[in-house]
Design a protein around this motif. Structure first.
Motif, PDB file in Angstrom:
ATOM      1  N   LEU A   5      57.713  43.906  84.132  1.00 26.27           N
ATOM      2  CA  LEU A   5      58.171  45.032  84.939  1.00 26.27           C
ATOM      3  C   LEU A   5      58.886  46.077  84.087  1.00 26.27           C
ATOM      4  O   LEU A   5      58.709  47.285  84.301  1.00 26.27           O
ATOM      5  N   ASP A   6      59.666  45.640  83.120  1.00 25.26           N
ATOM      6  CA  ASP A   6      60.325  46.587  82.206  1.00 25.26           C
ATOM      7  C   ASP A   6      59.299  47.420  81.455  1.00 25.26           C
ATOM      8  O   ASP A   6      59.445  48.643  81.324  1.00 25.26           O
ATOM      9  N   MET A   7      58.262  46.769  80.960  1.00 27.25           N
ATOM     10  CA  MET A   7      57.209  47.500  80.233  1.00 27.25           C
ATOM     11  C   MET A   7      56.455  48.431  81.172  1.00 27.25           C
ATOM     12  O   MET A   7      56.129  49.562  80.805  1.00 27.25           O
ATOM     13  N   LEU A   8      56.180  47.973  82.377  1.00 30.66           N
ATOM     14  CA  LEU A   8      55.492  48.804  83.361  1.00 30.66           C
ATOM     15  C   LEU A   8      56.309  50.055  83.673  1.00 30.66           C
ATOM     16  O   LEU A   8      55.771  51.160  83.690  1.00 30.66           O
ATOM     17  N   ALA A  12      55.021  53.770  83.068  1.00 30.63           N
ATOM     18  CA  ALA A  12      54.908  54.652  84.237  1.00 30.63           C
ATOM     19  C   ALA A  12      55.780  55.898  84.080  1.00 30.63           C
ATOM     20  O   ALA A  12      55.433  56.958  84.603  1.00 30.63           O
ATOM     21  N   GLY A  13      56.872  55.770  83.354  1.00 35.25           N
ATOM     22  CA  GLY A  13      57.748  56.922  83.131  1.00 35.25           C
ATOM     23  C   GLY A  13      57.201  57.928  82.150  1.00 35.25           C
ATOM     24  O   GLY A  13      57.760  59.006  81.987  1.00 35.25           O
ATOM     25  N   ARG A  14      56.097  57.586  81.497  1.00 31.98           N
ATOM     26  CA  ARG A  14      55.541  58.457  80.464  1.00 31.98           C
ATOM     27  C   ARG A  14      54.112  58.904  80.723  1.00 31.98           C
ATOM     28  O   ARG A  14      53.494  59.528  79.872  1.00 31.98           O
ATOM     29  N   THR A  15      53.560  58.547  81.885  1.00 37.31           N
ATOM     30  CA  THR A  15      52.190  58.942  82.179  1.00 37.31           C
ATOM     31  C   THR A  15      52.017  59.172  83.668  1.00 37.31           C
ATOM     32  O   THR A  15      52.788  58.640  84.479  1.00 37.31           O
ATOM     33  N   THR A  16      51.021  59.963  83.997  1.00 35.51           N
ATOM     34  CA  THR A  16      50.649  60.141  85.405  1.00 35.51           C
ATOM     35  C   THR A  16      49.344  59.421  85.709  1.00 35.51           C
ATOM     36  O   THR A  16      48.858  59.478  86.832  1.00 35.51           O
ATOM     37  N   LEU A  17      48.794  58.757  84.697  1.00 40.00           N
ATOM     38  CA  LEU A  17      47.558  58.001  84.902  1.00 40.00           C
ATOM     39  C   LEU A  17      47.831  56.781  85.769  1.00 40.00           C
ATOM     40  O   LEU A  17      48.915  56.197  85.713  1.00 40.00           O
ATOM     41  N   PRO A  18      46.851  56.350  86.560  1.00 37.27           N
ATOM     42  CA  PRO A  18      47.036  55.122  87.344  1.00 37.27           C
ATOM     43  C   PRO A  18      47.148  53.913  86.420  1.00 37.27           C
ATOM     44  O   PRO A  18      46.456  53.825  85.407  1.00 37.27           O
ATOM     45  N   GLY A  44      55.815  51.192  89.532  1.00 36.20           N
ATOM     46  CA  GLY A  44      54.880  52.250  89.179  1.00 36.20           C
ATOM     47  C   GLY A  44      53.426  51.861  89.029  1.00 36.20           C
ATOM     48  O   GLY A  44      52.598  52.697  88.664  1.00 36.20           O
ATOM     49  N   ALA A  45      53.078  50.618  89.331  1.00 32.13           N
ATOM     50  CA  ALA A  45      51.668  50.231  89.258  1.00 32.13           C
ATOM     51  C   ALA A  45      50.894  50.897  90.391  1.00 32.13           C
ATOM     52  O   ALA A  45      51.425  51.114  91.479  1.00 32.13           O
ATOM     53  N   SER A  46      49.628  51.199  90.123  1.00 29.81           N
ATOM     54  CA  SER A  46      48.730  51.732  91.140  1.00 29.81           C
ATOM     55  C   SER A  46      47.860  50.630  91.728  1.00 29.81           C
ATOM     56  O   SER A  46      47.267  50.797  92.788  1.00 29.81           O
ATOM     57  N   ALA A  47      47.786  49.514  91.000  1.00 27.34           N
ATOM     58  CA  ALA A  47      46.958  48.384  91.426  1.00 27.34           C
ATOM     59  C   ALA A  47      47.423  47.133  90.701  1.00 27.34           C
ATOM     60  O   ALA A  47      48.050  47.220  89.641  1.00 27.34           O
TER      61      ALA A  47
END
Length: 122
Positions: A5-8, A12-18, A44-47
Motif C-alpha cells: 500500500l505504501d508503494m501504491l 499513485a501520487g506521481r501518475t494519472t495512469l490507471p 489509488g488502485a484502479s483495479a
C-alpha cells in the motif's frame, strides 16, 4: 500489505495512469478481501487482480511447491465480496485462475461460468 500500500500510494501520487494491483489471494478469506479492497481503492488502485490459490500463497515458480486452489464456490464468494465492497463502480476486480499452472488443466467449473461476466454492485 502495508508495504504494498505504501508503494501504491507513492506511485499513485506521481501518475494519472490507471494502476492495476495484484493482491494475490486477497490476503485470506472474503472478510480479508473486503478489508483489502477498501485499502487498495483508497490508496489509488484502479483495479485489483485476485487469484484462486489457497492462503498463504506459495509462488507458482517454486519447483514442487504446493499448488492448491480454492473451491470454485469459495473463490466466487471472494470475488462477489470484492465487487460488493468497492465504492467506485469503475474500480475493476479481475479474477484469475492458476489451474493450468497447478496442473489441473482447464477447470471446467471455472470455464463453464460466463468468462466475460461482469458483476455489478447491488
Amino acid at each position: 500489505m502495508t508495504h504494498h500500500l505504501d508503494m501504491l500510494r507513492a506511485i499513485a501520487g506521481r501518475t494519472t495512469l490507471p494502476i492495476v494491483a495484484d493482491i494475490d489471494t486477497g490476503y485470506g478469506n472474503a472478510i480479508n478481501v473486503i478489508h483489502a479492497i477498501g485499502e487498495y481503492e483508497r490508496a489509488g488502485a484502479s483495479a485489483v487482480v485476485i487469484e484462486d490459490k489457497t492462503f498463504p500463497k506459495v509462488t507458482s515458480l517454486v519447483a514442487g511447491g504446493r499448488q492448491e486452489l480454492l473451491r470454485v464456490e469459495e473463490f466466487q464468494g471472494k470475488i462477489e465480496a470484492a465487487v460488493a465492497t468497492r465504492h467506485n463502480a469503475d474500480f475493476l476486480v479481475i479474477a484469475r485462475t492458476e489451474a493450468l499452472i497447478a496442473g489441473l488443466g482447464k477447470r471446467k467449473p471455472c470455464i463453464a461460468r460466463r468468462p466475460t461476466q461482469r458483476l455489478e454492485p447491488t
